[in-house]
Scaffold this active site. Structure first.
Site, PDB file in Angstrom:
ATOM      1  N   ASP A  52       0.817  -1.215   0.000  1.00  9.53           N
ATOM      2  CA  ASP A  52       0.000   0.000   0.000  1.00  9.53           C
ATOM      3  C   ASP A  52       0.852   1.266   0.000  1.00  9.53           C
ATOM      4  O   ASP A  52       2.065   1.218   0.194  1.00  9.53           O
ATOM      5  CB  ASP A  52      -0.931  -0.026   1.212  1.00  9.53           C
ATOM      6  CG  ASP A  52      -2.020  -1.071   1.037  1.00  9.53           C
ATOM      7  OD1 ASP A  52      -2.739  -1.004   0.033  1.00  9.53           O
ATOM      8  OD2 ASP A  52      -2.127  -1.973   1.898  1.00  9.53           O
ATOM      9  N   TYR A 110       7.170  -9.885   6.540  1.00  6.68           N
ATOM     10  CA  TYR A 110       7.032  -8.436   6.719  1.00  6.68           C
ATOM     11  C   TYR A 110       7.650  -8.031   8.058  1.00  6.68           C
ATOM     12  O   TYR A 110       7.574  -8.773   9.032  1.00  6.68           O
ATOM     13  CB  TYR A 110       5.557  -8.026   6.760  1.00  6.68           C
ATOM     14  CG  TYR A 110       4.892  -7.942   5.414  1.00  6.68           C
ATOM     15  CD1 TYR A 110       4.967  -6.785   4.656  1.00  6.68           C
ATOM     16  CD2 TYR A 110       4.169  -9.017   4.909  1.00  6.68           C
ATOM     17  CE1 TYR A 110       4.348  -6.695   3.424  1.00  6.68           C
ATOM     18  CE2 TYR A 110       3.544  -8.936   3.664  1.00  6.68           C
ATOM     19  CZ  TYR A 110       3.645  -7.763   2.927  1.00  6.68           C
ATOM     20  OH  TYR A 110       3.022  -7.679   1.706  1.00  6.68           O
TER      21      TYR A 110
END
Lengths: 244, 244
Positions: A52, A110
């Site tokens: 994003d 992540y």
């Protein structure tokens, strides 16, 4: 010839990985660079996944098919000379025709960075600045509930009813270094905003607003409204992708 | 009331610390923020020293005199809410009227960061990217020649004949961490571009273009034309200042 591109980027200036009209995206920059190399034919890339707006990547992959015959080293060099300084190709590799950068992913990792110390202007786009103390022991207790296979519906923003939200998390860890906190998640896949929503709830635990066990109940509830705030994008990094 | 302000900044977007017409500077931003706090009277700051375009600071100081009576904590908070996100006040302290942020400095420490590994887009403005191997052992030998009291005329760009270039360096160290190199200098003062010019010559030693002993000869020559390139600004940080 099919190539797999490994690349990194600073997501600060982009609307995200994915192309959007009138907005700068990582995908568009990659395709523009490749088109120049590929005899000016429009060239598509297919990435491991999207990130994003404002999210960074140390290790992201995309495959592409080129009409030109170019060595791996030359492709890396040519792409880097056509890309802006906030996107960088680390490696280009020739792959089999049936390789797929998205479907062949085994796991992704992540990292999420939080700073609870003095604000550092140099890291302002690269860490979530949180100006209060967090109870790390309680966060350590809470993060364990994410391990294993769960329906992560409670941690998905903009959930489409039909989507399968079952994912497996194999690593969920918190490390601290003075006032810096690093939260790492490895799993077979992550839903949109899932990592930032999981971090959001861990922060709530760290603030002692909810007890660690509540995290298990939130997962079981499958109810987004229970899970609280989405942590901001600047602390999030895609750091590793493993293929079959 | 006289205040000493401790602050940090990301120098990427500025023409340097010092005010220049039509160009954004750290000094101007500080004075604009202080003017709002100081009942809108034009307010001057006097810093430890200048840093050049693109150079960063983790620890820089400036003194200022205000007509308003404001606590140290409130001044810090008020400045930070009036400063852009790339400049940050770490501390504000009331000081004696005769304190001087420039004349009372005992020593300063600068760090210079070099990356010889893969380019990292996230650090592009915060480290000098050097895409070749450097011989660290030879650089370690060479850096010792800077220690002590010398006339550093050979390492000053834009030298005015009259300026006294005698300075004392008390620490000159190279540390490595994988492909990252950190060069640290502590001294009683540094001339314009001196650190970046010293780093420039160390890189030349690391490239094995000159032998470490040549550094001693260059210092003795007091001849700028002997000392070679100025290392780029993005790797340089003012990291510490000690007062009497």
């Amino acid at each position: 010839m099919k190539y797999l591109i490994k690349f990194s980027y600073d997501g600060t200036a982009y609307c995200g990985y994915q192309k959007q009209k009138q907005k700068p995206s990582i995908e568009e920059e990659l395709e523009k660079a490749l088109q120049k190399i590929n005899n000016n034919s429009p060239t598509k890339v297919c990435a491991t996944g999207r990130t994003d707006k404002g999210v960074h990547a140390y290790c992201q992959y995309a495959h592409t098919e080129l009409n030109v015959d170019i060595t791996e080293k030359k492709l890396k060099r040519a792409m880097n000379s056509n890309l802006p300084p906030d996107i960088h190709v680390i490696e280009a590799k020739i792959v089999d025709d049936d390789f797929h950068a998205r479907y062949d992913v085994l796991e992704k990792t992540y990292e999420y960075l939080i700073n609870t110390g003095e604000y550092n202007p140099i890291e302002r786009n690269y860490v979530f600045q949180y100006n209060y103390q967090l109870n790390i022991d309680k966060m350590q207790e809470a993060i364990k509930y994410f391990l294993g296979t769960h329906d992560f519906r409670a941690f998905v923003t903009d959930n489409k009813e039909k989507e399968n939200c079952i994912r497996t998390i194999t690593k969920a860890e918190i490390e601290t270094n003075n006032e810096k906190i690093k939260i790492t998640f490895t799993g077979n896949g992550f839903l949109r905003y899932q990592v930032r929503n999981m971090v959001g709830i861990l922060i709530k635990v760290g603030e002692e607003k909810i007890s660690p066990e509540i995290v298990e109940k939130i997962i079981e509830s499958k109810d987004r409204t229970k899970a609280g705030k989405t942590a901001p994008p600047e602390g999030l990094y895609l750091v590793n992708v493993k293929y079959k």
